[in-house]
Design an enzyme around this catalytic site. Structure first.
Site, short mmCIF file in Angstrom:
data_model
loop_
_atom_site.label_atom_id
_atom_site.label_comp_id
_atom_site.label_asym_id
_atom_site.label_seq_id
_atom_site.Cartn_x
_atom_site.Cartn_y
_atom_site.Cartn_z
N PRO A 104 0.82 -1.22 0.00
CG PRO A 104 -0.94 -1.61 1.47
CD PRO A 104 0.37 -2.19 1.00
CB CYS A 105 1.46 3.56 -2.68
SG CYS A 105 -0.13 4.03 -3.42
CD GLN A 106 -3.32 4.05 0.29
OE1 GLN A 106 -2.45 3.21 0.52
NE2 GLN A 106 -4.43 3.77 -0.35
CG PHE A 108 5.57 5.41 0.53
CD1 PHE A 108 6.43 5.52 1.60
CD2 PHE A 108 4.98 4.19 0.29
CE1 PHE A 108 6.70 4.44 2.41
CE2 PHE A 108 5.24 3.10 1.08
CZ PHE A 108 6.11 3.23 2.15
CG ASN A 145 4.70 1.65 -3.58
OD1 ASN A 145 4.25 2.75 -3.31
ND2 ASN A 145 4.51 0.58 -2.81
#
Length: 378
Positions: A104-106, A108, A145
């Site tokens: 999960p990229c939130q 960053f 990502n």
């Protein structure tokens, strides 16, 4: 046929969406997809010819879209609890083992305005990705990502883990539009191999031939704001308040709220600090790729997510198509209620299918080169 709609869309990837693993699948490369979500990466890998055996995600709503549209088993489990012991069946008799995923990229993302305690706690998910590589000992690894991740220590630690395990590592920052996705979406792609140096295939779609919003969704049936198609329950758009109806009618494709009469401009945007956020309340342009699909793409005020002509935000289905999912990809069981926020999250968080296809093609090309160098291919 590509998963992008429209007769003029580039043929970036064959479409096997109604029959997973049909034809051309190289079962010697078997994969596990961590953080699999609704299956965007898995769908792309399967289309390229990789046999994805297992998808892992903590979110129960991913199970149906993942298993219905793909040929893999779904394991609902926190990555913190997953171990290499969960993979032997997936890798049984595989000549080459692949661990893939998109943590999960939130934490960053540039869309994250602050790093809350909740999001900060998710930073260690990439560490668990590295741990599972050590435990599963695959031949191949891929991770996708947001580009900003590359600046973080957690990413450096992940690459160090791969190199310590003997992997050759290649990183690329790509625009998904270069790989047949009708969307401008910059992503970080990591490819790693125990077999030797590896690279992502060059862009498959020249800039002049990038698929556009028109290619993708121009022939979708017209609907009103708050309405839905009679033939596809996911082709539905959010309601608009009377004020937002006036705003979208005043909006130009590719324009901003700065084009409006002052009376339509939100109070927050009239402040000096608010004027630095022009990319909200906008319409898409027909003859360009769409902006990046976020988990809030269904809201007109959440970005440039207004339809180019119709006075509404794009529909849930249109957002999925712009992520290069097939229009036949099912996200909800027939007859079950549709949650706009849930589908928005599944679609916005997905790896675009055609990017997954490019990643899979890169891995298979690398394996073929290795076989040829070993004399196992003519």
């Amino acid at each position: 046929m590509s998963d992008v709609r429209g007769a003029n869309a580039p043929q970036a990837a064959p479409d096997a969406s109604t029959s997973p693993n049909q034809g051309g699948t190289d079962s010697s490369v078997c994969a596990v997809d961590l953080f699999c979500g609704a299956g965007g990466l898995t769908r792309g890998l399967e289309k390229s010819g990789i046999d994805v055996k297992l998808g892992v995600d903590i979110d129960s709503v991913c199970r149906y879209p993942y298993t219905h549209n793909n040929g893999a088993t779904f394991l609902q489990k926190s990555i913190e609890e997953v171990t290499g012991d969960d993979f032997p069946k997936a890798f049984h008799r595989a000549s080459y083992r692949l661990v893939a995923g998109c943590a999960p990229c939130q934490p960053f993302s540039t869309y994250s305005r602050s790093r809350s305690r909740t999001s900060a706690a998710r930073w260690n998910l990439l560490d668990h990705f590295g741990r599972l590589v050590r435990e599963a000992k695959p031949h191949l690894v891929t991770m996708e990502n947001v580009p900003m991740l590359q600046r973080e220590q957690v990413f450096s630690d992940f690459v160090d883990t791969l190199e310590d395990e003997g992997f050759a590592v290649a990183t690329s920052i790509v625009d998904c539009a270069d790989y047949g996705v009708p969307q401008s979406r910059r992503r970080l792609v990591v490819l790693a191999s125990i077999l030797g140096p590896i690279d992502l295939v060059p862009p498959t779609t020249p800039e002049a031939c990038r698929p556009t919003v028109r290619d993708a969704i121009a022939d979708m049936p017209p609907i009103d704001a708050g309405g839905e198609s009679s033939t596809d329950a996911l082709h539905r758009s959010s309601r608009l308040s009377p004020l937002n109806v006036r705003r979208i009618r005043a909006s130009k494709p590719g324009g901003t709220w700065r084009d409006w009469d002052e009376a339509l401009v939100a109070k927050c945007h009239r402040k000096p600090e608010g004027r630095t956020y022009p990319s909200v309340y906008g319409r898409m342009e027909w003859d360009h790729p769409s902006p990046t699909m976020t988990t809030q793409y269904f809201g007109f005020g959440n970005g440039r997510f207004g339809h180019p002509e119709q006075d509404r935000a794009i529909s849930l289905r249109e957002g999925a198509i712009l992520q290069s999912f097939s229009e036949r990809y099912r996200f909800v069981k027939p007859g079950e209620p549709i949650s706009t926020k849930t589908i928005g999250r599944l679609v916005g968080n997905a790896v675009p299918v055609n990017l997954g296809y490019a990643i899979g093609s890169s891995l298979l090309r690398h394996v073929e080169d290795h076989r040829r160098s070993q004399g196992s291919l003519p």
